[in-house]
Design a protein around this motif. Structure first.
Motif, PDB file in Angstrom:
ATOM      1  N   PHE A   1      -3.632   4.068  15.070  1.00  0.00           N
ATOM      2  CA  PHE A   1      -4.241   5.012  13.994  1.00  0.00           C
ATOM      3  C   PHE A   1      -4.609   5.821  14.056  1.00  0.00           C
ATOM      4  O   PHE A   1      -4.249   7.176  14.758  1.00  0.00           O
TER       5      PHE A   1
ATOM      6  N   LYS B   1      -8.932   2.804  -1.413  1.00  0.00           N
ATOM      7  CA  LYS B   1      -9.780   2.186  -0.990  1.00  0.00           C
ATOM      8  C   LYS B   1      -9.653   2.533   0.089  1.00  0.00           C
ATOM      9  O   LYS B   1      -8.476   2.809   1.268  1.00  0.00           O
ATOM     10  N   ALA B   2     -10.724   2.133   1.400  1.00  0.00           N
ATOM     11  CA  ALA B   2     -10.452   2.815   2.897  1.00  0.00           C
ATOM     12  C   ALA B   2     -10.009   1.551   3.651  1.00  0.00           C
ATOM     13  O   ALA B   2     -10.515   0.278   2.947  1.00  0.00           O
ATOM     14  N   PHE B   3      -9.700   1.163   4.982  1.00  0.00           N
ATOM     15  CA  PHE B   3      -9.178   0.360   5.433  1.00  0.00           C
ATOM     16  C   PHE B   3     -10.874  -0.590   5.998  1.00  0.00           C
ATOM     17  O   PHE B   3     -11.972   0.624   5.707  1.00  0.00           O
ATOM     18  N   ASP B   4     -10.372  -1.441   6.295  1.00  0.00           N
ATOM     19  CA  ASP B   4     -12.067  -1.956   6.463  1.00  0.00           C
ATOM     20  C   ASP B   4     -12.334  -1.871   8.327  1.00  0.00           C
ATOM     21  O   ASP B   4     -13.637  -2.559   8.205  1.00  0.00           O
TER      22      ASP B   4
ATOM     23  N   ASP C   1       0.472  -1.633   0.163  1.00  0.00           N
ATOM     24  CA  ASP C   1      -0.232   0.582  -0.239  1.00  0.00           C
ATOM     25  C   ASP C   1       1.175   1.235  -0.232  1.00  0.00           C
ATOM     26  O   ASP C   1       0.448   2.466  -0.641  1.00  0.00           O
TER      27      ASP C   1
ATOM     28  N   SER D   1      -4.766   6.379   8.201  1.00  0.00           N
ATOM     29  CA  SER D   1      -5.237   5.400   9.152  1.00  0.00           C
ATOM     30  C   SER D   1      -6.640   5.179   8.343  1.00  0.00           C
ATOM     31  O   SER D   1      -7.057   3.805   8.152  1.00  0.00           O
ATOM     32  N   ARG D   2      -6.942   6.248   8.082  1.00  0.00           N
ATOM     33  CA  ARG D   2      -8.422   5.793   6.852  1.00  0.00           C
ATOM     34  C   ARG D   2      -8.361   5.050   6.230  1.00  0.00           C
ATOM     35  O   ARG D   2      -9.467   4.119   5.850  1.00  0.00           O
ATOM     36  N   TYR D   3      -7.493   5.020   5.265  1.00  0.00           N
ATOM     37  CA  TYR D   3      -6.376   4.377   3.615  1.00  0.00           C
ATOM     38  C   TYR D   3      -5.835   3.034   4.084  1.00  0.00           C
ATOM     39  O   TYR D   3      -5.955   1.888   3.578  1.00  0.00           O
ATOM     40  N   PHE D   4      -4.487   3.131   5.187  1.00  0.00           N
ATOM     41  CA  PHE D   4      -3.539   2.137   5.252  1.00  0.00           C
ATOM     42  C   PHE D   4      -3.904   1.184   6.655  1.00  0.00           C
ATOM     43  O   PHE D   4      -3.134   0.201   7.137  1.00  0.00           O
ATOM     44  N   GLY D   5      -4.757   2.096   7.142  1.00  0.00           N
ATOM     45  CA  GLY D   5      -5.354   0.966   8.698  1.00  0.00           C
ATOM     46  C   GLY D   5      -3.903   1.570   9.574  1.00  0.00           C
ATOM     47  O   GLY D   5      -2.732   2.078   9.641  1.00  0.00           O
TER      48      GLY D   5
END
Length: 151
Positions: free
Chosen positions: A117, A104-107, A41, A128-132
């Motif tokens: 986070f 892609k958003a983090f799950d 990522d 972290s909204r996107y990479f966790g």
């Protein structure tokens, strides 16, 4: 890596920042310098120019981000971020970057032990909204503004 850094990204005010030692455990509310993890990522983020070249492992520049959740807290991702059931202000997500590329958003889930986070309220921040959540071992220290400008 302690010392001064020039921030040229829109995640926090532009200008000169200092990395100060973090002599305790990281906690919610800390504004930190952190080295991005060496993941696919992050490699894609570098290719898209979300990340600058720097002295962190993998050739990345450190990020400046706020810790908004620590180990054991629950993250829910929808139109915005919810931490332990509470909305995080100004945390809406975008589906595409400025070039129209899909983001892609983090799950979501529980922040694992030894991870935090990260977040920035600046529009378009890559966090972290996107990479966790990321490992606390990547934290270089606290971020302190020296001479900055928020456009």
């Amino acid at each position: 890596m302690l010392g001064y850094r020039l921030n040229l990204t829109a995640s926090e005010p532009l200008g000169i920042w200092q990395i100060r030692p973090l002599e305790r455990s990281a906690r919610v509310g800390d504004l930190v310098f952190v080295c991005p993890p060496q993941t696919t990522d992050m490699a894609e983020a570098r290719r898209r120019k979300y990340l600058h070249v720097g002295l962190c492992p993998g050739g990345y520049a450190p990020l400046i981000k706020m810790i908004v959740a620590v180990s054991g807290q629950t993250i829910e991702i929808g139109q915005c971020v919810r931490i332990d059931g509470l909305n995080l202000p100004q945390s809406s997500l975008v589906a595409q970057d400025g070039q129209g590329r899909f983001l892609k958003a983090f799950d979501g889930g529980i922040v694992p032990a030894g991870r935090v986070f990260l977040y920035s309220s600046f529009p378009g921040s890559f966090d972290s909204r996107y990479f966790g959540p990321i490992q606390t071992s990547g934290i270089l220290g606290l971020a302190s503004e020296v001479l900055t400008y928020a456009p």
